[in-house]
Motif scaffolding. Structure first.
Motif, PDB file in Angstrom:
ATOM      1  N   ILE A   2     -27.809  -2.904  78.872  1.00  0.00           N
ATOM      2  CA  ILE A   2     -26.882  -1.521  77.749  1.00  0.00           C
ATOM      3  C   ILE A   2     -25.810  -1.173  78.966  1.00  0.00           C
ATOM      4  N   THR A   3     -25.019  -1.340  78.488  1.00  0.00           N
ATOM      5  CA  THR A   3     -23.600  -1.074  78.939  1.00  0.00           C
ATOM      6  C   THR A   3     -22.814   0.716  78.947  1.00  0.00           C
ATOM      7  N   ASP A  28     -22.198  -0.025  74.739  1.00  0.00           N
ATOM      8  CA  ASP A  28     -22.523  -2.034  74.258  1.00  0.00           C
ATOM      9  C   ASP A  28     -24.062  -2.613  74.364  1.00  0.00           C
ATOM     10  N   VAL A  29     -24.844  -3.114  74.317  1.00  0.00           N
ATOM     11  CA  VAL A  29     -25.864  -3.162  73.679  1.00  0.00           C
ATOM     12  C   VAL A  29     -26.424  -5.083  73.898  1.00  0.00           C
ATOM     13  N   LEU A  67     -30.209   5.824  79.274  1.00  0.00           N
ATOM     14  CA  LEU A  67     -31.819   5.624  79.551  1.00  0.00           C
ATOM     15  C   LEU A  67     -32.967   5.494  79.430  1.00  0.00           C
ATOM     16  N   TYR A  68     -33.115   6.488  78.045  1.00  0.00           N
ATOM     17  CA  TYR A  68     -34.362   6.516  77.509  1.00  0.00           C
ATOM     18  C   TYR A  68     -34.726   5.292  76.360  1.00  0.00           C
ATOM     19  N   ASP A  76     -31.961  -3.535  80.939  1.00  0.00           N
ATOM     20  CA  ASP A  76     -31.057  -3.007  82.541  1.00  0.00           C
ATOM     21  C   ASP A  76     -30.021  -1.668  81.901  1.00  0.00           C
ATOM     22  N   LEU A  77     -29.692  -0.927  82.390  1.00  0.00           N
ATOM     23  CA  LEU A  77     -29.173   0.027  82.124  1.00  0.00           C
ATOM     24  C   LEU A  77     -27.228  -0.152  83.211  1.00  0.00           C
ATOM     25  N   HIS A  78     -26.184  -0.096  82.413  1.00  0.00           N
ATOM     26  CA  HIS A  78     -24.556  -0.586  83.692  1.00  0.00           C
ATOM     27  C   HIS A  78     -24.273   0.483  82.985  1.00  0.00           C
TER      28      HIS A  78
END
Length: 129
Positions: A2-3, A28-29, A67-68, A76-78
């Protein structure tokens, strides 16, 4: 992954939120179903325009909900921007552990950011630094 990117403040002049302002980020995913089906994959916080000064140009507010979801989908999260160093440390050190204790369906994920803002320079507030 996920961005979160393209943070901006918008004034709304038409539709059901006319007379409001909002701080918006695009999401964006990749490698997962898209949980954001609203208005072009955006997440936002809105307030009446007369209170627009309350809106922040920080990505901090856009960190916890994605985040959740990232933890739920094991992605991952950016953040394509800067966040508070204190918040980042708390998210990576404590918050993910607390959320994982809350639900067996969540997993810790990698959280990356483009840098850190200098909002930690104040002395108020709680939490670790």
């Amino acid at each position: 992954m996920i961005t979160i990117k393209n943070l901006r403040i918008e004034d709304i002049t038409q539709g059901r939120l006319a007379g409001w302002s909002r701080v918006v980020a695009d999401i964006d995913v990749e490698n997962m179903p898209n949980p954001y089906h609203n208005e072009g994959n955006q997440i936002y916080f809105a307030t009446p325009t007369q209170d627009k000064a309350m809106l922040s140009r920080s990505y901090d507010a856009f960190l916890l909900i994605p985040l959740y979801i990232a933890m739920s989908y094991k992605q991952d999260l950016h953040i394509c921007g800067k966040v508070s160093k204190r918040l980042y440390k708390n998210i990576t050190t404590y918050v993910q552990s607390i959320l994982c204790d809350f639900s067996d369906k969540l997993s810790k994920v990698k959280v990356s950011v483009d840098g850190f803002s200098d909002v930690d320079s104040h002395t108020g507030g709680g939490g670790e630094l």
